[in-house]
Write an enzyme that holds these catalytic residues in place. Structure first.
Site, PDB file in Angstrom:
ATOM      1  N   HIS B  78       0.851  -1.194   0.000  1.00 12.71           N
ATOM      2  CA  HIS B  78       0.000   0.000   0.000  1.00 12.71           C
ATOM      3  C   HIS B  78       0.885   1.243   0.000  1.00 12.71           C
ATOM      4  O   HIS B  78       0.682   2.165  -0.792  1.00 12.71           O
ATOM      5  CB  HIS B  78      -0.921  -0.019   1.218  1.00 12.71           C
ATOM      6  CG  HIS B  78      -1.598   1.287   1.514  1.00 12.71           C
ATOM      7  ND1 HIS B  78      -2.619   1.774   0.737  1.00 12.71           N
ATOM      8  CD2 HIS B  78      -1.396   2.210   2.482  1.00 12.71           C
ATOM      9  CE1 HIS B  78      -3.022   2.944   1.225  1.00 12.71           C
ATOM     10  NE2 HIS B  78      -2.288   3.237   2.283  1.00 12.71           N
ATOM     11  N   ASP B 107       7.689  22.603 -25.352  1.00 13.26           N
ATOM     12  CA  ASP B 107       7.623  21.228 -24.858  1.00 13.26           C
ATOM     13  C   ASP B 107       8.678  21.096 -23.772  1.00 13.26           C
ATOM     14  O   ASP B 107       9.358  22.069 -23.426  1.00 13.26           O
ATOM     15  CB  ASP B 107       7.908  20.225 -25.994  1.00 13.26           C
ATOM     16  CG  ASP B 107       7.299  18.851 -25.691  1.00 13.26           C
ATOM     17  OD1 ASP B 107       7.455  18.379 -24.550  1.00 13.26           O
ATOM     18  OD2 ASP B 107       6.660  18.284 -26.590  1.00 13.26           O
ATOM     19  N   TRP B 143       7.433  -0.539   4.067  1.00 17.62           N
ATOM     20  CA  TRP B 143       7.987   0.137   2.884  1.00 17.62           C
ATOM     21  C   TRP B 143       9.383   0.668   3.151  1.00 17.62           C
ATOM     22  O   TRP B 143      10.141   0.937   2.234  1.00 17.62           O
ATOM     23  CB  TRP B 143       7.061   1.259   2.412  1.00 17.62           C
ATOM     24  CG  TRP B 143       7.203   2.561   3.139  1.00 17.62           C
ATOM     25  CD1 TRP B 143       6.659   2.864   4.348  1.00 17.62           C
ATOM     26  CD2 TRP B 143       7.928   3.713   2.723  1.00 17.62           C
ATOM     27  NE1 TRP B 143       6.999   4.146   4.700  1.00 17.62           N
ATOM     28  CE2 TRP B 143       7.775   4.700   3.727  1.00 17.62           C
ATOM     29  CE3 TRP B 143       8.689   4.035   1.593  1.00 17.62           C
ATOM     30  CZ2 TRP B 143       8.363   5.953   3.642  1.00 17.62           C
ATOM     31  CZ3 TRP B 143       9.269   5.303   1.518  1.00 17.62           C
ATOM     32  CH2 TRP B 143       9.102   6.227   2.532  1.00 17.62           C
ATOM     33  N   SER B 170      13.231   6.394 -13.359  1.00 14.87           N
ATOM     34  CA  SER B 170      12.151   7.205 -13.903  1.00 14.87           C
ATOM     35  C   SER B 170      12.134   8.577 -13.235  1.00 14.87           C
ATOM     36  O   SER B 170      12.059   9.611 -13.908  1.00 14.87           O
ATOM     37  CB  SER B 170      10.832   6.481 -13.697  1.00 14.87           C
ATOM     38  OG  SER B 170       9.765   7.364 -13.862  1.00 14.87           O
ATOM     39  N   SER B 171      12.262   8.580 -11.900  1.00 14.97           N
ATOM     40  CA  SER B 171      12.227   9.860 -11.183  1.00 14.97           C
ATOM     41  C   SER B 171      13.404  10.740 -11.570  1.00 14.97           C
ATOM     42  O   SER B 171      13.251  11.950 -11.736  1.00 14.97           O
ATOM     43  CB  SER B 171      12.285   9.632  -9.677  1.00 14.97           C
ATOM     44  OG  SER B 171      11.151   8.950  -9.271  1.00 14.97           O
ATOM     45  N   HIS B 254      13.311  11.508   4.222  1.00 17.57           N
ATOM     46  CA  HIS B 254      12.687  12.765   4.621  1.00 17.57           C
ATOM     47  C   HIS B 254      12.551  13.750   3.471  1.00 17.57           C
ATOM     48  O   HIS B 254      11.463  14.303   3.256  1.00 17.57           O
ATOM     49  CB  HIS B 254      13.315  13.400   5.851  1.00 17.57           C
ATOM     50  CG  HIS B 254      12.351  14.372   6.447  1.00 17.57           C
ATOM     51  ND1 HIS B 254      11.295  13.976   7.227  1.00 17.57           N
ATOM     52  CD2 HIS B 254      12.187  15.688   6.250  1.00 17.57           C
ATOM     53  CE1 HIS B 254      10.550  15.012   7.503  1.00 17.57           C
ATOM     54  NE2 HIS B 254      11.063  16.068   6.927  1.00 17.57           N
ATOM     55  N   GLU B 256      12.167  12.878   0.547  1.00 24.72           N
ATOM     56  CA  GLU B 256      11.091  12.255  -0.235  1.00 24.72           C
ATOM     57  C   GLU B 256       9.718  12.739   0.238  1.00 24.72           C
ATOM     58  O   GLU B 256       8.826  12.986  -0.557  1.00 24.72           O
ATOM     59  CB  GLU B 256      11.207  10.732  -0.103  1.00 24.72           C
ATOM     60  CG  GLU B 256      10.011   9.941  -0.621  1.00 24.72           C
ATOM     61  CD  GLU B 256       9.878   9.978  -2.124  1.00 24.72           C
ATOM     62  OE1 GLU B 256      10.902  10.250  -2.791  1.00 24.72           O
ATOM     63  OE2 GLU B 256       8.767   9.762  -2.629  1.00 24.72           O
ATOM     64  N   TYR B 258       9.065  15.599   1.391  1.00 23.78           N
ATOM     65  CA  TYR B 258       8.842  16.944   0.855  1.00 23.78           C
ATOM     66  C   TYR B 258       8.687  16.934  -0.645  1.00 23.78           C
ATOM     67  O   TYR B 258       8.041  17.812  -1.218  1.00 23.78           O
ATOM     68  CB  TYR B 258       9.968  17.882   1.307  1.00 23.78           C
ATOM     69  CG  TYR B 258       9.873  18.138   2.802  1.00 23.78           C
ATOM     70  CD1 TYR B 258       8.645  18.067   3.431  1.00 23.78           C
ATOM     71  CD2 TYR B 258      10.983  18.411   3.563  1.00 23.78           C
ATOM     72  CE1 TYR B 258       8.519  18.264   4.785  1.00 23.78           C
ATOM     73  CE2 TYR B 258      10.869  18.616   4.933  1.00 23.78           C
ATOM     74  CZ  TYR B 258       9.633  18.542   5.532  1.00 23.78           C
ATOM     75  OH  TYR B 258       9.511  18.739   6.871  1.00 23.78           O
ATOM     76  N   SER B 269      -0.998  27.379  -4.039  1.00 26.48           N
ATOM     77  CA  SER B 269      -0.667  28.788  -4.261  1.00 26.48           C
ATOM     78  C   SER B 269      -1.145  29.286  -5.618  1.00 26.48           C
ATOM     79  O   SER B 269      -1.233  30.489  -5.840  1.00 26.48           O
ATOM     80  CB  SER B 269       0.854  28.990  -4.154  1.00 26.48           C
ATOM     81  OG  SER B 269       1.312  28.530  -2.921  1.00 26.48           O
ATOM     82  N   HIS B 303      14.815  12.252  12.904  1.00 27.70           N
ATOM     83  CA  HIS B 303      13.615  12.317  13.736  1.00 27.70           C
ATOM     84  C   HIS B 303      12.667  11.158  13.444  1.00 27.70           C
ATOM     85  O   HIS B 303      11.697  10.964  14.153  1.00 27.70           O
ATOM     86  CB  HIS B 303      12.908  13.682  13.634  1.00 27.70           C
ATOM     87  CG  HIS B 303      12.245  13.957  12.328  1.00 27.70           C
ATOM     88  ND1 HIS B 303      12.180  15.198  11.777  1.00 27.70           N
ATOM     89  CD2 HIS B 303      11.609  13.159  11.454  1.00 27.70           C
ATOM     90  CE1 HIS B 303      11.536  15.150  10.629  1.00 27.70           C
ATOM     91  NE2 HIS B 303      11.187  13.923  10.416  1.00 27.70           N
ATOM     92  N   HIS B 304      12.949  10.387  12.397  1.00 30.04           N
ATOM     93  CA  HIS B 304      12.157   9.180  12.148  1.00 30.04           C
ATOM     94  C   HIS B 304      12.645   8.015  12.996  1.00 30.04           C
ATOM     95  O   HIS B 304      12.082   6.934  12.945  1.00 30.04           O
ATOM     96  CB  HIS B 304      12.248   8.779  10.678  1.00 30.04           C
ATOM     97  CG  HIS B 304      11.639   9.777   9.749  1.00 30.04           C
ATOM     98  ND1 HIS B 304      10.331   9.720   9.349  1.00 30.04           N
ATOM     99  CD2 HIS B 304      12.147  10.882   9.154  1.00 30.04           C
ATOM    100  CE1 HIS B 304      10.071  10.729   8.549  1.00 30.04           C
ATOM    101  NE2 HIS B 304      11.151  11.457   8.416  1.00 30.04           N
ATOM    102  N   THR B 329       7.063  26.595   7.237  1.00 30.42           N
ATOM    103  CA  THR B 329       5.746  26.030   6.934  1.00 30.42           C
ATOM    104  C   THR B 329       4.658  26.958   7.451  1.00 30.42           C
ATOM    105  O   THR B 329       3.643  27.179   6.784  1.00 30.42           O
ATOM    106  CB  THR B 329       5.598  24.633   7.568  1.00 30.42           C
ATOM    107  OG1 THR B 329       6.791  23.901   7.321  1.00 30.42           O
ATOM    108  CG2 THR B 329       4.441  23.886   6.962  1.00 30.42           C
ATOM    109  N   LYS B 332       4.121  29.807   5.153  1.00 38.39           N
ATOM    110  CA  LYS B 332       3.270  29.450   4.007  1.00 38.39           C
ATOM    111  C   LYS B 332       1.791  29.505   4.387  1.00 38.39           C
ATOM    112  O   LYS B 332       0.980  30.092   3.675  1.00 38.39           O
ATOM    113  CB  LYS B 332       3.634  28.045   3.512  1.00 38.39           C
ATOM    114  CG  LYS B 332       4.922  28.048   2.711  1.00 38.39           C
ATOM    115  CD  LYS B 332       5.116  26.753   1.978  1.00 38.39           C
ATOM    116  CE  LYS B 332       6.038  26.933   0.808  1.00 38.39           C
ATOM    117  NZ  LYS B 332       5.478  27.667  -0.299  1.00 38.39           N
ATOM    118  N   ARG B 451       1.543   0.658  15.308  1.00 37.89           N
ATOM    119  CA  ARG B 451       1.166   0.545  13.908  1.00 37.89           C
ATOM    120  C   ARG B 451       1.583  -0.824  13.372  1.00 37.89           C
ATOM    121  O   ARG B 451       2.292  -1.574  14.019  1.00 37.89           O
ATOM    122  CB  ARG B 451       1.801   1.664  13.084  1.00 37.89           C
ATOM    123  CG  ARG B 451       3.285   1.726  13.152  1.00 37.89           C
ATOM    124  CD  ARG B 451       3.831   3.010  12.550  1.00 37.89           C
ATOM    125  NE  ARG B 451       3.796   2.970  11.095  1.00 37.89           N
ATOM    126  CZ  ARG B 451       4.721   3.555  10.326  1.00 37.89           C
ATOM    127  NH1 ARG B 451       5.738   4.195  10.861  1.00 37.89           N
ATOM    128  NH2 ARG B 451       4.634   3.500   9.022  1.00 37.89           N
TER     129      ARG B 451
END
Lengths: 172, 539, 399
Positions: B78, B107, B143, B170-171, B254, B256, B258, B269, B303-304, B329, B332, B451
């Site tokens: 998932h 293009d 994951w 690809s990315s 991390h 990722e 963002y 915006s 922090h993870h 943040t 924003k 979890r």
């Protein structure tokens, strides 16, 4: 157009004064629109490379060296792609037309060719490869020169129209 | 004297090739954008189906539906499908459609590479999903692929790693294309501080991708060699350190996060000023805030993993750095509120989703701030509180922004206006059900539910019941979205829409006809101040 | 307000005893109401909020959590309040004309500075609590905690006591897919173990946390923290339990298929009761040691072995000995379980590196190993009826 700090039109046509001796003459300047100078691009690319390699180097110092060559490969790809785009952005051709001759000058490779305006024809060929635009030629007596090889299909269509119109005006 | 030839050649617009070749060989940014978006939509439902399995198993205490190992495969898949298959391709698809139109380029800079970067994805995901059918089952170690657990599975592991490599390729190709396009193909006059914020946020996102993708590729490659070639990068018995994998993974992970939220900031915006009929507040500070968030994303990864047992100094550093993210943040969010302030608002579906984004993403931001506090994180870590947090920022954050974008630009893409009634129904049902789905998970986590567990103690039954009901309802609601998108894309055109579909819309994409023709801006457009989304050029 | 909450809670407890689906629905409705009320009170309990816990540290964490929660709520009220005011007042349908301002340096500076100040206010207590948490010195006793797939092992370093702690059999039976047992009928479903960790109150206890196979995390919410158990690394933590009682927790780091089924139960007793428990354990250890030397019959070992097998082995190799292909091989008819005792013993004692097969020589007693092996060698059609004697295990361990 107050906001245009730099005119980078793709196909720029200038017409000299018709009162000159040789009659009217046209100068068509063809160049792709590009918005970043090579020197700026080089600086940005260097900054990205330094940061990316610093990160991979940091992990390499911890014994996890595998990201380092991968970062190198990725930066090579980025650099190569960027260089391709920059190079194509710096290409330009000047086509000068008057009653006496049609002259094609490629500034990058110092190429020069001239044709008789009464015999020269504007032709389209097949695309060089699938996905590429169809080629645009100026041909006369078995000689031919490709023009606008760095343009998109639509830009070539426009150049073709412009050349045909200008030649028509010259011949009339 | 020189004059700029600006002849419109409406008579020889070549039509795209018909049939499957158009899509397989396409180098057109709009076609590729469409492919990305449809792929993402398909993956959204695949990943959603897995979420339904998860919620069905968690509907009641006890195991009723699946074995625990398959449950773990579902949670792992998932996440992988939603992150790499739904959210990221959706943003790349939006980038493909919009960036050339927004900067006035004909293009993408490297159209054939663009084709590649899309067509790798279906193969990568076919490979990833096929592992579910293999004897050893799909990946079941989460994951994050933490070793040693991730190395315990069968040989489907090699397929998973290879699929992740393909997604990375690809990315990277997408990121290179976007960077080069934005830098080199802007229309004359479109200097960097005149670009729409969506373009800015994507430029910074692409930069993040270039920075972290080699790290991800390296990390999973080292897992592969540990598993099959006897290396000991992360194997404690061989002198390696499993914690180092967490460090390297989250160094990728991390940023990722963002990568999945910065383009969302850009989208919101763009949309808020349109429906407030008022320029975006604080354009320049928005750009700086985005850049600051991107920078901070490189120094907060640990922090993870506060619970792995770091030195006190490390814990303090990562706590402070993480808290600092709240500042840009916050800027924003305050700027968005100031954009709405004294506007002249209307509430079409894109606006509703954008407002929903601001409110619900901010709630996710609050729980993020709470998670940053190390002593409290020792309680929150690896509980449903974290699950609630990241679903608030990813579902009501990233996914809401994608839906807002879809509603906002759908008329420009397809030439069809969606049904406002259905769109609003979709928004309200989604917003109610998504909160029933995720809000109780805060309570579950605080009360002590870890979890990634397939079964739970009876005391957690009520909130899980609510959460599952919300989940099924949210899942069903998305079928409305599917219907709306398909109807607009393939339905008959019933009305002529103006170039500027929304009254207050600004930006170059609204100066081309609706639906956008196959080719736009073969000629660099003339830039007018009133087309800029943020109006005030002088700042 | 508090009285209303108390009534609601009492009402729910009454409901909680009846466990029909409709009762659960009613309870869910009440819980949701309570959830809404809880937004207005800090004292909400019953699975809505973090427990205050039973250690000085845990209540500090709780206070910190509540402080930050309230700060966030306050900011949220202000920001969302401004948004909703704007949405009602500044809409086109009420004829509001759009202003055209697009920046204000003053406002932008203000809303950069204020959050920084708030963050500093949050960071100060957070730092204090964190520093307190890291004071692992001056402890009175040490317990080493080792995570295994899927159980915990506890070693009391000073008292030389050591045991495994598994999910209790009643929960284990009820949690099987399609077991037909209502989890609500099992006391402390999934939060009960066979051997609880007995700890003294009012004692500073140091924990050394590690793992043997994959990552785990040891977490009891009432103690106020969790720590990862990592192979090859020993993490430290401490606690000081102030109230006797039973405190329950779970593994918090994904550790494979039975991650959800390795609970933790702490039985905190007064120092006197704890000392009595230690003496009792010592006696049992002595008795167990004497058992190793004697000759056991096949029937004795088979019976004991079945219990050991169900507790230690069946999660992977399954109750019917068929295993779970491909990761967990079958034992029924397997070349190891039907082959020479020496080879079988080696696998059981040392495990198989790189797989989930653990080195049971380090976790189980000689008698338990002998019993489990005797069971596997003669159950499900495996035909070796010669018992494996505990003595043989002792000899094999010595090498």
């Amino acid at each position: 157009m107050r906001c245009l700090e730099k005119s980078l039109a793709v196909i720029q046509v200038s017409k000299s004064s018709p009162e000159s001796d040789a009659g009217p003459s046209w100068r068509i300047h063809v160049s792709p629109n590009r918005s970043m100078e090579r020197s700026v691009a080089l600086r940005v690319f260097t900054a990205i490379s330094v940061m990316c390699l610093a990160v991979a180097g940091f992990f390499a110092l911890q014994g996890l060296w595998v990201p380092l060559p991968l970062a190198g490969a990725e930066l090579t790809a980025l650099g190569y792609c960027w260089w391709l785009v920059l190079r194509s952005g710096e290409r330009q051709q000047i086509i000068e037309l008057d009653a006496g001759q049609v002259q094609v000058t490629g500034e990058m490779d110092n190429f020069r060719a001239s044709f008789n305006p009464h015999w020269v024809r504007v032709e389209r060929g097949a695309a060089a490869a699938r996905g590429h635009p169809r080629r645009l030629w100026l041909t006369s007596h078995g000689n031919r020169v490709e023009v606008g090889s760095f343009l998109t299909e639509d830009e070539r269509n426009e150049l073709q129209g412009q050349l045909t119109a200008t030649l028509g005006a010259l011949r009339s | 004297m020189s004059s700029t030839a600006a002849v419109h050649q409406d008579d020889h617009h070549h039509e795209p090739v018909r049939g499957w070749r158009r899509w397989v060989f396409s180098t057109n940014h709009k076609d590729i954008g469409t492919l990305y978006l449809l792929f993402s939509l398909a993956m959204f439902f695949v990943g959603g189906a897995m979420a339904m399995v998860i919620r069905a198993e968690l509907f009641q205490p006890g195991l009723q539906v699946v074995e625990p190992d398959f449950f773990n495969q579902m949670t792992t898949m998932h996440a992988l499908v939603m992150i790499f298959g739904a959210v990221m391709p959706a943003f790349v698809g939006l980038a493909n459609w919009l960036i050339p139109m927004m900067v006035g380029a004909p293009d993408m800079a490297l159209p054939r590479m663009n084709n590649w970067s899309f067509w790798i994805l279906p193969f990568a995901f076919a490979m990833l999903l096929s592992t579910l059918l293999m004897d050893s089952g799909g990946p079941a170690g989460g994951w994050t692929l933490y070793p040693p657990l991730s190395l315990q599975g069968g040989n489907s592991f090699a397929f998973v790693i290879f699929a992740i490599h393909l997604m990375g390729f690809s990315s990277i190709m997408g990121a290179i294309n976007i960077i080069v396009t934005i830098f080199n193909l802007r229309a004359p006059g479109m200097n960097l501080l005149r670009m729409p914020l969506f373009v800015w946020t994507w430029l910074i996102t692409a930069f993040l991708l270039v920075m972290v993708m080699p790290v991800l590729a390296g990390a999973v490659t080292m897992l592969l060699t540990d598993r099959y070639f006897g290396t000991s990068f992360f194997n404690a018995a061989g002198g390696g350190d499993p914690v180092m994998f967490q460090h390297i993974f989250w160094f990728f992970g991390h940023p990722e996060v963002y990568i999945m939220i910065l383009p969302a900031f850009g989208i919101v915006s763009e949309i808020l000023p349109t429906f407030c009929r008022k320029p975006l507040f604080g354009y320049v500070s928005m750009v700086y805030a985005t850049a600051s968030i991107a920078f901070l994303s490189f120094i907060v990864w640990a922090h993870h993993m506060f619970t792995v047992g770091m030195p006190l100094g490390g814990e303090l550093f990562f706590m402070y750095a993480t808290m600092v993210i709240a500042v840009p943040t916050g800027v924003k969010v305050f700027n968005w509120v100031a954009t709405m302030w004294k506007g002249s608002m209307t509430f079409e579906t894109p606006m509703l989703f954008a407002i929903g984004f601001v409110i619900l993403f901010t709630i996710g931001g609050f729980s993020g701030l709470m998670l940053a506090i190390v002593p409290a994180d020792f309680q929150y870590h690896d509980t449903y509180f974290v699950v609630a947090h990241f679903h608030y920022v990813l579902v009501t954050g990233a996914v809401y922004s994608i839906m807002a974008a879809a509603y906002y630009w759908l008329p420009k893409w397809t030439g069809n206006m969606y049904s406002e009634k259905l769109g609003k129904l979709h928004f309200w049902l989604s917003t109610i059900t998504v909160n029933i789905l995720f809000f109780p998970q805060h309570f579950l986590g605080l009360a002590g539910m870890p979890r990634r567990i397939p079964d739970y103690s009876v005391e957690f039954a009520e909130f899980n019941l609510w959460s599952s009901i919300g989940g099924f309802a949210f899942g069903l609601t998305q079928l409305i979205f599917l219907y709306i998108v398909l109807k607009a894309s393939f339905g008959k055109r019933t009305q002529e829409l103006p170039d500027r579909v929304w009254e207050g819309a600004k930006g170059l994409e609204w100066t081309v006809p609706t639906p956008a023709p196959h080719h736009t801006f073969e000629q660099p457009p003339e830039l007018r101040d009133e087309d800029l989304a943020h109006g005030d050029v002088a700042h | 307000m508090d009285n209303v909450l108390k009534d609601l809670r009492r009402l729910m407890q009454v409901n909680g005893q009846a466990h029909g689906l409709s009762a659960r629905w009613r309870k869910a409705g009440l819980t949701a109401c309570l959830g809404l009320l809880a937004a207005g009170t800090a004292q909400a309990e019953y699975g809505l909020n973090m427990p205050r816990g039973v250690t000085p540290f845990s209540s500090n964490v709780y206070d910190l959590h509540m402080t930050i929660l309230w700060i966030c709520v306050a900011i949220g009220v202000l920001v969302f309040g401004a948004m909703f005011y704007s949405m009602f007042k500044h809409r086109k349908s009420v004829g509001h004309e759009p202003a055209q301002f697009s920046h204000s340096t003053k406002a932008e500076v203000i809303w950069t500075i204020i959050p920084i100040v708030i963050l500093v206010v949050m960071a100060v207590p957070a730092t204090k609590v964190l520093i307190q948490m890291e004071q692992t010195g001056d402890t009175d006793m040490t317990v080493k905690i080792t995570g295994y797939q899927w159980k915990w092992k506890y070693d009391y370093i000073e008292d030389d006591i050591s045991f495994l702690s598994n999910l209790d059999p009643a929960s284990n039976a009820a949690r099987q897919l399609g077991s037909g047992i209502d989890p609500a009928s099992v006391p402390n479903y999934l939060l009960e173990v066979d051997n609880a960790v007995v700890l003294p109150t009012n004692t500073k206890i140091r924990f050394l946390i590690t793992a043997e196979d994959v990552l785990h995390a040891w977490w009891v919410p009432e103690l106020g923290w969790k720590r990862d158990a990592i192979p090859g690394k020993v993490n430290e933590g401490w606690t000081y339990i102030e109230e006797p009682g039973v405190y329950r927790g779970q593994c918090a780091e994904l550790c494979g298929k039975d991650h959800g089924f390795m609970p933790i139960v702490i039985d905190a007793r007064s120092p006197e009761d704890y000392a009595a428990w230690v003496a009792e354990q010592k006696g049992e250890q002595l008795a167990e040691a004497q058992q190793v030397e004697r000759e056991w019959t096949h029937a004795e070992l088979f019976k004991r072995g079945q219990g050991v097998y169900e507790q230690q082995c069946a999660a992977c190799h399954q109750l019917n000995g068929e295993g779970l292909a491909p990761a967990f091989p079958a034992l029924a008819g397997s070349p190891v379980a039907t082959g020479p005792v020496d080879e079988h013993l080696k696998v059981v004692l040392n495990g198989r590196p790189g797989t989930a097969m653990q080195a049971f020589g380090r976790t189980l007693s000689e008698t338990d190993i002998a019993a489990a092996m005797t069971y596997t060698r003669s159950a499900w059609g495996n035909a070796d009826k010669t018992p494996v004697q505990p003595r043989e295990v002792v000899a094999a361990k010595r090498g």
